[in-house]
Design a protein around this motif. Structure first.
Motif, short mmCIF file in Angstrom:
data_model
loop_
_atom_site.label_atom_id
_atom_site.label_comp_id
_atom_site.label_asym_id
_atom_site.label_seq_id
_atom_site.Cartn_x
_atom_site.Cartn_y
_atom_site.Cartn_z
N PHE A 45 0.84 -1.19 0.00
CA PHE A 45 0.00 0.00 0.00
C PHE A 45 0.88 1.25 0.00
CE2 PHE A 45 -2.88 -3.17 1.96
CZ PHE A 45 -3.87 -3.13 0.99
N GLN A 64 -10.01 3.02 -11.17
CA GLN A 64 -8.89 3.58 -11.93
C GLN A 64 -8.59 2.61 -13.07
OE1 GLN A 64 -6.28 6.48 -10.68
NE2 GLN A 64 -8.44 7.00 -10.62
N GLN A 70 -6.23 0.23 -8.84
CA GLN A 70 -5.93 0.21 -7.41
C GLN A 70 -6.63 -0.93 -6.70
OE1 GLN A 70 -7.52 4.09 -6.34
NE2 GLN A 70 -5.47 4.91 -6.15
N LYS A 72 -7.75 -1.87 -2.78
CA LYS A 72 -8.06 -1.07 -1.60
C LYS A 72 -8.36 -1.98 -0.41
CE LYS A 72 -10.10 2.61 -4.35
NZ LYS A 72 -11.33 3.31 -4.72
N ARG A 115 -7.52 -5.06 -7.40
CA ARG A 115 -7.54 -4.33 -8.67
C ARG A 115 -8.58 -4.95 -9.59
NH1 ARG A 115 -1.42 -2.58 -10.33
NH2 ARG A 115 -0.92 -1.55 -8.35
N TYR A 132 -9.20 4.17 4.05
CA TYR A 132 -8.78 3.11 3.14
C TYR A 132 -7.35 3.29 2.66
CZ TYR A 132 -10.46 6.30 -0.58
OH TYR A 132 -10.70 7.37 -1.40
N LYS A 133 -6.73 2.14 2.42
CA LYS A 133 -5.38 2.05 1.89
C LYS A 133 -5.48 1.71 0.41
CE LYS A 133 -3.12 0.29 6.05
NZ LYS A 133 -2.33 1.49 6.18
N CYS A 134 -4.58 2.27 -0.40
CA CYS A 134 -4.53 1.97 -1.84
C CYS A 134 -3.14 1.48 -2.19
CB CYS A 134 -4.83 3.22 -2.66
SG CYS A 134 -6.45 3.93 -2.37
N ASP A 135 -3.07 0.55 -3.14
CA ASP A 135 -1.76 0.03 -3.54
C ASP A 135 -1.18 0.74 -4.76
OD1 ASP A 135 -3.27 -1.04 -5.66
OD2 ASP A 135 -2.14 -2.92 -5.66
N TYR A 138 -3.42 7.65 -6.88
CA TYR A 138 -4.54 8.18 -7.65
C TYR A 138 -4.02 8.93 -8.87
CZ TYR A 138 -8.29 11.37 -8.94
OH TYR A 138 -9.22 12.10 -9.64
#
Length: 181
Positions: A45, A64, A70, A72, A115, A132-135, A138
């Motif tokens: 993340f 995306q 992404q 999440k 994803r 939330y966490k995104c890998d 954005y």
């Protein structure tokens, strides 16, 4: 932490161990080693996001595209939301299907959305603090979405449509049939 896979391959519901006593509670909300072991792959993340919203606010359904897709890991710190993931992986046997789960500060459940999914939520309590966490980072040029009222998806948002508060941007999103991946 316990984990349960949903009907959509790769989407998991995680429940942390909560230690409560007269002082309150403690939980480990994220541990890279435990998380990777539970979902069976390594996710790194790179971005944490937080939103605060009032009852009826609907955010989504967003995704995306391309190299900016992404994964999440989402949770609610305070309040309650209905969280929804829609499979937009064209090669998937569950393409176009969705899963929804109630997340709250009380149940402390987390939802991993890999994803290839559109994601959104609606606030069911008076207010909600959503984290939330995104890998992946954005990227505005890569954003896409699906209109929340899409009849083919038939998402039950649990609130009357007239009670929903939706951004102007989300009101003009295309239907699932017309999304551009």
């Amino acid at each position: 932490m316990t984990i349960r896979e949903t009907k959509l391959e790769g989407c998991f519901i995680l429940e942390p161990k909560v230690f409560e006593d007269k002082r309150g509670y403690f939980l480990e909300s994220y541990n890279q080693n435990t998380f990777s072991k539970l979902i069976g792959r390594n996710i790194s993340f790179v971005q944490d996001n937080e939103s605060y919203s009032s009852k009826g606010v609907l955010r989504g359904l967003h995704f995306q595209r391309g190299k900016h897709t992404q994964a999440k890991l989402v949770r609610v710190i305070k309040g309650k939301v209905l969280d929804v993931a829609v499979d937009v992986r064209q090669e998937s046997p569950t393409y176009g299907q969705h899963v929804s789960i109630e997340l709250s500060g009380e149940n402390k459940k987390q939802f991993f959305v890999p994803r290839g999914f559109a994601h959104g939520f609606v606030v069911l309590s008076d207010t909600a603090l959503f984290s939330y966490k995104c890998d992946n980072f954005y990227n505005k040029a890569s954003e896409g979405g699906i209109i929340y009222t899409d009849s083919d998806l038939d998402v039950d948002w649990l609130l009357p449509t007239t009670d929903l508060i939706v951004s102007e941007k989300d009101l003009i999103l295309p239907t699932f049939e017309n999304i551009c991946l």
